[in-house]
Design a protein around this motif. Structure first.
Motif, PDB file in Angstrom:
ATOM      1  N   GLU A 165      28.769  11.056 -86.036  1.00  0.00           N
ATOM      2  CA  GLU A 165      28.181  11.309 -84.718  1.00  0.00           C
ATOM      3  C   GLU A 165      29.248  11.539 -83.666  1.00  0.00           C
ATOM      4  O   GLU A 165      29.105  12.381 -82.785  1.00  0.00           O
ATOM      5  N   ASN A 209      29.913  14.923 -81.411  1.00  0.00           N
ATOM      6  CA  ASN A 209      30.034  14.909 -79.948  1.00  0.00           C
ATOM      7  C   ASN A 209      31.298  15.624 -79.489  1.00  0.00           C
ATOM      8  O   ASN A 209      31.279  16.359 -78.505  1.00  0.00           O
ATOM      9  N   LYS A 221      22.825  16.985 -73.200  1.00  0.00           N
ATOM     10  CA  LYS A 221      22.475  18.217 -73.921  1.00  0.00           C
ATOM     11  C   LYS A 221      20.990  18.497 -73.755  1.00  0.00           C
ATOM     12  O   LYS A 221      20.207  18.450 -74.691  1.00  0.00           O
ATOM     13  N   ALA A 270      23.207   8.166 -80.329  1.00  0.00           N
ATOM     14  CA  ALA A 270      24.360   7.807 -81.148  1.00  0.00           C
ATOM     15  C   ALA A 270      25.264   6.796 -80.454  1.00  0.00           C
ATOM     16  O   ALA A 270      25.500   5.706 -80.973  1.00  0.00           O
TER      17      ALA A 270
HETATM   18 MG    MG Z   1      25.691  13.097 -80.233  1.00  0.00          MG
END
Ligand code: MG
Ligand code: ADP
Length: 327
Positions: A22, A26, A72, A91
Protein backbone atom coordinates in the motif's frame (compact mmCIF):
# COMPACT_ATOMS: atom_id res chain seq x y z
CA UNK A 1 -14.05 1.97 19.07
CA UNK A 2 -10.26 2.02 19.02
CA UNK A 3 -10.21 -1.74 19.61
CA UNK A 4 -12.75 -2.43 16.86
CA UNK A 5 -10.71 -0.30 14.47
CA UNK A 6 -7.56 -2.09 15.53
CA UNK A 7 -9.03 -5.52 14.85
CA UNK A 8 -10.35 -4.37 11.48
CA UNK A 9 -6.93 -2.92 10.65
CA UNK A 10 -5.24 -6.17 11.66
CA UNK A 11 -7.42 -8.00 9.17
CA UNK A 12 -6.47 -5.64 6.38
CA UNK A 13 -2.79 -5.38 7.21
CA UNK A 14 -1.82 -8.97 7.90
CA UNK A 15 1.92 -8.67 7.57
CA UNK A 16 4.63 -6.12 6.75
CA UNK A 17 4.50 -6.94 3.03
CA UNK A 18 0.79 -5.95 2.86
CA UNK A 19 1.50 -2.60 4.47
CA UNK A 20 4.47 -2.04 2.18
CA UNK A 21 2.42 -2.78 -0.92
CA UNK A 22 0.00 0.00 0.00
CA UNK A 23 2.84 2.37 0.80
CA UNK A 24 4.50 1.69 -2.56
CA UNK A 25 1.21 2.31 -4.37
CA UNK A 26 0.89 5.64 -2.56
CA UNK A 27 4.41 6.65 -3.59
CA UNK A 28 3.68 5.72 -7.19
CA UNK A 29 0.40 7.69 -7.05
CA UNK A 30 2.44 10.65 -5.75
CA UNK A 31 4.53 10.53 -8.93
CA UNK A 32 7.73 9.27 -7.32
CA UNK A 33 10.61 8.29 -9.60
CA UNK A 34 12.67 6.94 -6.75
CA UNK A 35 11.52 4.72 -3.92
CA UNK A 36 13.78 3.52 -1.12
CA UNK A 37 12.64 0.94 1.36
CA UNK A 38 14.47 0.17 4.60
CA UNK A 39 13.42 -2.60 6.97
CA UNK A 40 14.37 -4.01 10.33
CA UNK A 41 13.37 -7.58 11.23
CA UNK A 42 11.45 -8.16 8.04
CA UNK A 43 9.51 -4.94 8.58
CA UNK A 44 8.14 -6.03 11.96
CA UNK A 45 10.44 -3.73 13.92
CA UNK A 46 10.57 -1.06 11.25
CA UNK A 47 9.22 -0.55 7.76
CA UNK A 48 10.29 2.68 6.12
CA UNK A 49 9.66 4.06 2.67
CA UNK A 50 11.17 7.22 1.24
CA UNK A 51 9.98 8.68 -2.04
CA UNK A 52 10.58 11.78 -4.13
CA UNK A 53 6.92 12.27 -5.00
CA UNK A 54 4.72 15.33 -4.59
CA UNK A 55 4.68 15.29 -0.78
CA UNK A 56 1.77 15.99 1.54
CA UNK A 57 0.65 19.54 2.31
CA UNK A 58 1.06 20.64 5.90
CA UNK A 59 -2.69 21.26 6.26
CA UNK A 60 -3.45 17.70 5.17
CA UNK A 61 -1.11 16.12 7.69
CA UNK A 62 -3.75 16.40 10.41
CA UNK A 63 -6.13 14.00 8.64
CA UNK A 64 -3.92 11.80 6.52
CA UNK A 65 -4.25 8.79 8.88
CA UNK A 66 -8.00 9.14 9.42
CA UNK A 67 -10.17 6.48 7.86
CA UNK A 68 -11.63 7.16 4.44
CA UNK A 69 -9.41 10.19 4.00
CA UNK A 70 -8.10 10.28 0.49
CA UNK A 71 -6.81 12.96 -1.83
CA UNK A 72 -7.71 10.72 -4.76
CA UNK A 73 -11.25 11.95 -5.11
CA UNK A 74 -11.81 10.92 -8.65
CA UNK A 75 -11.05 7.28 -7.96
CA UNK A 76 -12.84 7.42 -4.64
CA UNK A 77 -16.11 8.46 -6.22
CA UNK A 78 -15.85 6.08 -9.12
CA UNK A 79 -17.08 2.95 -7.44
CA UNK A 80 -16.25 0.90 -10.48
CA UNK A 81 -12.62 1.85 -10.46
CA UNK A 82 -9.99 -0.77 -9.76
CA UNK A 83 -9.01 1.06 -6.60
CA UNK A 84 -12.24 0.05 -4.96
CA UNK A 85 -11.04 -3.49 -4.54
CA UNK A 86 -7.98 -2.18 -2.80
CA UNK A 87 -8.37 0.58 -0.32
CA UNK A 88 -10.29 3.80 -0.25
CA UNK A 89 -8.37 6.03 2.06
CA UNK A 90 -7.94 3.13 4.45
CA UNK A 91 -4.34 2.06 4.06
CA UNK A 92 -2.56 4.68 6.15
CA UNK A 93 -5.37 4.65 8.70
CA UNK A 94 -5.10 0.87 9.05
CA UNK A 95 -1.34 0.97 9.38
CA UNK A 96 -1.56 3.65 12.07
CA UNK A 97 -3.90 1.40 14.08
CA UNK A 98 -1.34 -1.39 14.26
CA UNK A 99 1.97 0.50 14.34
CA UNK A 100 3.58 3.76 15.37
CA UNK A 101 3.71 5.85 12.23
CA UNK A 102 5.99 8.80 11.55
CA UNK A 103 5.48 10.85 8.41
CA UNK A 104 8.08 13.35 7.24
CA UNK A 105 7.06 15.15 4.10
CA UNK A 106 7.64 18.23 2.00
CA UNK A 107 5.88 19.63 -1.04
CA UNK A 108 7.70 21.61 -3.72
CA UNK A 109 6.12 24.90 -2.57
CA UNK A 110 7.15 24.48 1.06
CA UNK A 111 10.42 25.88 2.40
CA UNK A 112 10.88 23.03 4.85
CA UNK A 113 9.59 19.56 5.64
CA UNK A 114 7.13 18.69 8.42
CA UNK A 115 6.99 15.72 10.68
CA UNK A 116 3.97 14.13 12.33
CA UNK A 117 3.61 11.15 14.69
CA UNK A 118 0.48 9.04 14.45
CA UNK A 119 -1.22 6.18 16.20
CA UNK A 120 -4.78 4.82 16.20
CA UNK A 121 -5.65 6.98 13.23
CA UNK A 122 -4.68 10.23 14.88
CA UNK A 123 -1.97 12.79 14.79
CA UNK A 124 -0.48 12.68 18.30
CA UNK A 125 0.84 16.22 18.57
CA UNK A 126 1.07 19.26 16.29
CA UNK A 127 3.33 18.70 13.29
CA UNK A 128 6.83 20.13 13.59
CA UNK A 129 8.98 21.72 10.90
CA UNK A 130 12.20 19.90 10.07
CA UNK A 131 14.79 19.51 7.32
CA UNK A 132 13.97 17.29 4.36
CA UNK A 133 13.79 17.00 0.59
CA UNK A 134 10.64 17.20 -1.48
CA UNK A 135 8.82 13.90 -1.13
CA UNK A 136 7.56 11.72 1.65
CA UNK A 137 9.09 9.38 4.17
CA UNK A 138 6.75 7.09 6.05
CA UNK A 139 8.07 4.96 8.86
CA UNK A 140 5.96 2.30 10.58
CA UNK A 141 7.50 0.91 13.77
CA UNK A 142 6.67 -2.03 16.01
CA UNK A 143 4.05 -3.51 13.74
CA UNK A 144 1.26 -5.26 15.69
CA UNK A 145 2.66 -4.05 19.03
CA UNK A 146 -0.96 -3.85 20.16
CA UNK A 147 -2.24 -7.14 18.68
CA UNK A 148 -0.49 -9.94 20.53
CA UNK A 149 -2.13 -12.73 18.52
CA UNK A 150 -1.11 -11.29 15.19
CA UNK A 151 2.43 -10.62 16.37
CA UNK A 152 2.80 -14.17 17.62
CA UNK A 153 1.49 -15.60 14.37
CA UNK A 154 4.39 -13.89 12.55
CA UNK A 155 7.37 -15.32 14.35
CA UNK A 156 9.99 -15.39 11.65
CA UNK A 157 11.47 -12.06 10.53
CA UNK A 158 13.31 -13.97 7.77
CA UNK A 159 10.04 -15.12 6.26
CA UNK A 160 8.58 -11.61 6.45
CA UNK A 161 11.73 -10.22 4.89
CA UNK A 162 11.40 -12.66 1.97
CA UNK A 163 7.84 -11.44 1.38
CA UNK A 164 8.99 -7.83 1.49
CA UNK A 165 11.74 -8.62 -1.06
CA UNK A 166 9.12 -10.26 -3.26
CA UNK A 167 6.79 -7.26 -3.23
CA UNK A 168 9.57 -4.74 -3.94
CA UNK A 169 11.01 -6.99 -6.69
CA UNK A 170 7.69 -7.28 -8.48
CA UNK A 171 6.80 -3.60 -8.26
CA UNK A 172 10.27 -2.66 -9.45
CA UNK A 173 10.00 -4.89 -12.51
CA UNK A 174 6.61 -3.52 -13.44
CA UNK A 175 7.46 0.14 -12.75
CA UNK A 176 10.61 0.23 -14.84
CA UNK A 177 10.71 4.05 -14.99
CA UNK A 178 11.00 4.21 -11.21
CA UNK A 179 14.19 3.38 -9.31
CA UNK A 180 13.77 1.06 -6.33
CA UNK A 181 16.07 0.04 -3.51
CA UNK A 182 15.41 -2.28 -0.62
CA UNK A 183 17.85 -2.56 2.25
CA UNK A 184 18.02 -4.00 5.69
CA UNK A 185 18.69 -1.22 8.17
CA UNK A 186 22.40 -0.76 8.69
CA UNK A 187 23.51 -2.85 5.72
CA UNK A 188 25.26 -1.37 2.74
CA UNK A 189 24.33 -4.11 0.27
CA UNK A 190 20.85 -3.74 -1.13
CA UNK A 191 18.53 -6.75 -1.41
CA UNK A 192 16.86 -5.14 -4.41
CA UNK A 193 18.26 -2.36 -6.54
CA UNK A 194 16.87 -1.28 -9.89
CA UNK A 195 17.82 2.05 -11.47
CA UNK A 196 15.21 4.46 -12.83
CA UNK A 197 14.51 4.37 -16.58
CA UNK A 198 15.54 0.79 -17.11
CA UNK A 199 13.70 -1.81 -19.15
CA UNK A 200 11.49 -4.60 -17.82
CA UNK A 201 14.08 -7.09 -19.07
CA UNK A 202 16.93 -5.22 -17.32
CA UNK A 203 15.02 -5.43 -14.07
CA UNK A 204 14.18 -9.10 -14.51
CA UNK A 205 17.90 -9.71 -15.09
CA UNK A 206 18.82 -7.76 -11.97
CA UNK A 207 16.35 -9.68 -9.83
CA UNK A 208 15.85 -13.14 -11.30
CA UNK A 209 19.21 -13.52 -13.03
CA UNK A 210 20.83 -13.48 -16.45
CA UNK A 211 19.70 -16.97 -17.44
CA UNK A 212 15.98 -16.30 -17.44
CA UNK A 213 16.37 -12.79 -18.86
CA UNK A 214 17.90 -14.27 -22.02
CA UNK A 215 15.05 -16.64 -22.66
CA UNK A 216 12.10 -14.28 -22.64
CA UNK A 217 9.65 -13.73 -25.42
CA UNK A 218 7.30 -10.81 -25.73
CA UNK A 219 3.57 -11.21 -25.92
CA UNK A 220 1.45 -8.29 -27.03
CA UNK A 221 -2.20 -8.96 -27.44
CA UNK A 222 -5.43 -7.02 -27.49
CA UNK A 223 -9.06 -7.99 -27.80
CA UNK A 224 -11.37 -5.06 -28.34
CA UNK A 225 -14.53 -7.15 -28.03
CA UNK A 226 -13.55 -8.51 -24.65
CA UNK A 227 -12.16 -5.12 -23.67
CA UNK A 228 -8.65 -5.98 -22.57
CA UNK A 229 -5.03 -5.74 -23.61
CA UNK A 230 -2.06 -7.64 -22.33
CA UNK A 231 1.69 -7.29 -22.59
CA UNK A 232 3.91 -9.96 -21.16
CA UNK A 233 7.42 -11.34 -21.00
CA UNK A 234 7.32 -15.10 -20.77
CA UNK A 235 9.99 -17.77 -20.82
CA UNK A 236 10.22 -19.69 -24.10
CA UNK A 237 9.34 -23.33 -24.75
CA UNK A 238 12.90 -24.54 -24.19
CA UNK A 239 13.52 -22.98 -20.83
CA UNK A 240 12.10 -23.69 -17.42
CA UNK A 241 12.52 -22.67 -13.82
CA UNK A 242 12.20 -24.88 -10.75
CA UNK A 243 9.85 -22.57 -8.96
CA UNK A 244 6.81 -21.30 -10.79
CA UNK A 245 7.13 -17.54 -11.17
CA UNK A 246 4.04 -15.56 -12.07
CA UNK A 247 4.03 -11.78 -11.78
CA UNK A 248 0.59 -10.46 -12.58
CA UNK A 249 -0.45 -6.82 -12.63
CA UNK A 250 -4.01 -5.94 -13.48
CA UNK A 251 -4.41 -2.23 -14.17
CA UNK A 252 -0.98 -1.78 -12.56
CA UNK A 253 -1.92 -3.39 -9.28
CA UNK A 254 -0.10 -6.52 -8.14
CA UNK A 255 -2.70 -9.28 -7.87
CA UNK A 256 -3.15 -12.98 -8.32
CA UNK A 257 -5.57 -14.90 -10.45
CA UNK A 258 -5.34 -18.63 -9.90
CA UNK A 259 -7.48 -19.34 -12.95
CA UNK A 260 -5.13 -17.40 -15.21
CA UNK A 261 -2.08 -18.88 -13.49
CA UNK A 262 -3.33 -22.43 -14.02
CA UNK A 263 -4.37 -21.77 -17.59
CA UNK A 264 -0.87 -20.55 -18.45
CA UNK A 265 0.84 -23.43 -16.66
CA UNK A 266 -1.31 -25.75 -18.80
CA UNK A 267 -0.03 -24.16 -22.01
CA UNK A 268 3.56 -24.90 -20.94
CA UNK A 269 2.86 -28.48 -19.92
CA UNK A 270 3.05 -29.52 -23.55
CA UNK A 271 6.65 -28.25 -23.77
CA UNK A 272 8.32 -28.44 -20.40
CA UNK A 273 9.55 -31.52 -18.54
CA UNK A 274 7.43 -32.61 -15.62
CA UNK A 275 8.00 -30.59 -12.47
CA UNK A 276 9.42 -27.55 -14.22
CA UNK A 277 7.69 -24.25 -14.69
CA UNK A 278 7.61 -21.10 -16.79
CA UNK A 279 8.57 -17.56 -15.81
CA UNK A 280 5.75 -15.16 -16.55
CA UNK A 281 5.52 -11.41 -16.09
CA UNK A 282 2.19 -10.13 -17.32
CA UNK A 283 0.52 -6.75 -17.36
CA UNK A 284 -3.18 -6.93 -18.05
CA UNK A 285 -5.39 -3.92 -18.60
CA UNK A 286 -9.11 -4.39 -18.27
CA UNK A 287 -11.87 -1.79 -18.31
CA UNK A 288 -12.22 -0.91 -14.60
CA UNK A 289 -15.97 -1.62 -14.60
CA UNK A 290 -15.20 -5.24 -15.44
CA UNK A 291 -13.20 -5.87 -12.29
CA UNK A 292 -15.05 -7.51 -9.46
CA UNK A 293 -15.35 -4.85 -6.77
CA UNK A 294 -16.67 -7.21 -4.14
CA UNK A 295 -13.34 -8.78 -3.41
CA UNK A 296 -12.12 -8.04 0.09
CA UNK A 297 -9.08 -5.73 0.25
CA UNK A 298 -6.88 -8.41 1.78
CA UNK A 299 -7.61 -10.81 -1.02
CA UNK A 300 -4.79 -10.84 -3.45
CA UNK A 301 -6.99 -12.92 -5.71
CA UNK A 302 -9.12 -11.05 -8.24
CA UNK A 303 -11.97 -11.91 -10.53
CA UNK A 304 -13.15 -10.09 -13.59
CA UNK A 305 -15.98 -10.13 -16.06
CA UNK A 306 -15.57 -12.55 -19.01
CA UNK A 307 -12.83 -14.27 -17.05
CA UNK A 308 -13.05 -17.55 -18.98
CA UNK A 309 -13.09 -15.88 -22.38
CA UNK A 310 -10.24 -13.51 -21.51
CA UNK A 311 -8.20 -16.35 -20.02
CA UNK A 312 -8.52 -18.53 -23.10
CA UNK A 313 -7.79 -15.59 -25.38
CA UNK A 314 -4.53 -15.01 -23.45
CA UNK A 315 -3.77 -18.74 -23.54
CA UNK A 316 -4.06 -18.74 -27.32
CA UNK A 317 -1.81 -15.70 -27.66
CA UNK A 318 0.90 -17.24 -25.45
CA UNK A 319 0.64 -20.61 -27.17
CA UNK A 320 1.17 -19.00 -30.58
CA UNK A 321 4.34 -17.32 -29.32
CA UNK A 322 5.64 -20.54 -27.78
CA UNK A 323 5.14 -22.39 -31.03
CA UNK A 324 7.06 -19.67 -32.82
CA UNK A 325 9.94 -19.93 -30.34
CA UNK A 326 10.10 -23.71 -30.39
CA UNK A 327 12.04 -24.19 -33.60
MG1 MG B 1 -3.30 4.22 -0.92
P1 ADP C 1 -5.67 6.32 -0.74
O1 ADP C 1 -4.39 5.90 -1.39
O2 ADP C 1 -6.79 5.38 -1.06
O3 ADP C 1 -6.03 7.74 -1.00
P2 ADP C 1 -4.21 5.98 1.75
O4 ADP C 1 -4.67 5.71 3.14
O5 ADP C 1 -3.35 4.96 1.10
O6 ADP C 1 -5.52 6.21 0.86
O7 ADP C 1 -3.52 7.40 1.74
C1 ADP C 1 -4.22 8.49 2.24
C2 ADP C 1 -3.75 9.79 1.60
O8 ADP C 1 -2.45 10.10 2.09
C3 ADP C 1 -3.60 9.73 0.10
O9 ADP C 1 -4.82 10.00 -0.56
C4 ADP C 1 -2.56 10.82 -0.14
O10 ADP C 1 -3.17 12.07 -0.20
C5 ADP C 1 -1.70 10.78 1.10
N1 ADP C 1 -0.44 10.02 0.88
C6 ADP C 1 -0.14 8.80 1.37
N2 ADP C 1 1.10 8.42 1.01
C7 ADP C 1 1.61 9.44 0.28
C8 ADP C 1 2.88 9.65 -0.39
N3 ADP C 1 3.86 8.75 -0.37
N4 ADP C 1 3.05 10.83 -1.05
C9 ADP C 1 2.04 11.77 -1.07
N5 ADP C 1 0.84 11.62 -0.48
C10 ADP C 1 0.62 10.47 0.20
Amino acid sequence: EVVVNRIAAGEVIQRPANALKEMIENSLDAGATNIQVTVKQGGLKMLQIQDNGCGIRKEDMQIVCERFTTSKLRQFEDLNSINTYGFRGEALASISHVAHVTITTRTASSKCAFRGLYSDGELKEPVKPCAGNVGTQICAEDLFYNITTRRKALRSPAEEHAKVVDVVSKYSIHNNKVGFTLKKQGESMADVRTPPDSTHVDNIRAIYGVAVSRELIEVDHEDKNLGFSVTALVSNANYSVKKSTFLLFINHRLVDSSSLRKALETVYQAYLPKGSHPFIYMSLEIAPQNIDVNVHPTKHEVHFLHEDAITSSIQTAVEAKLLGSNS
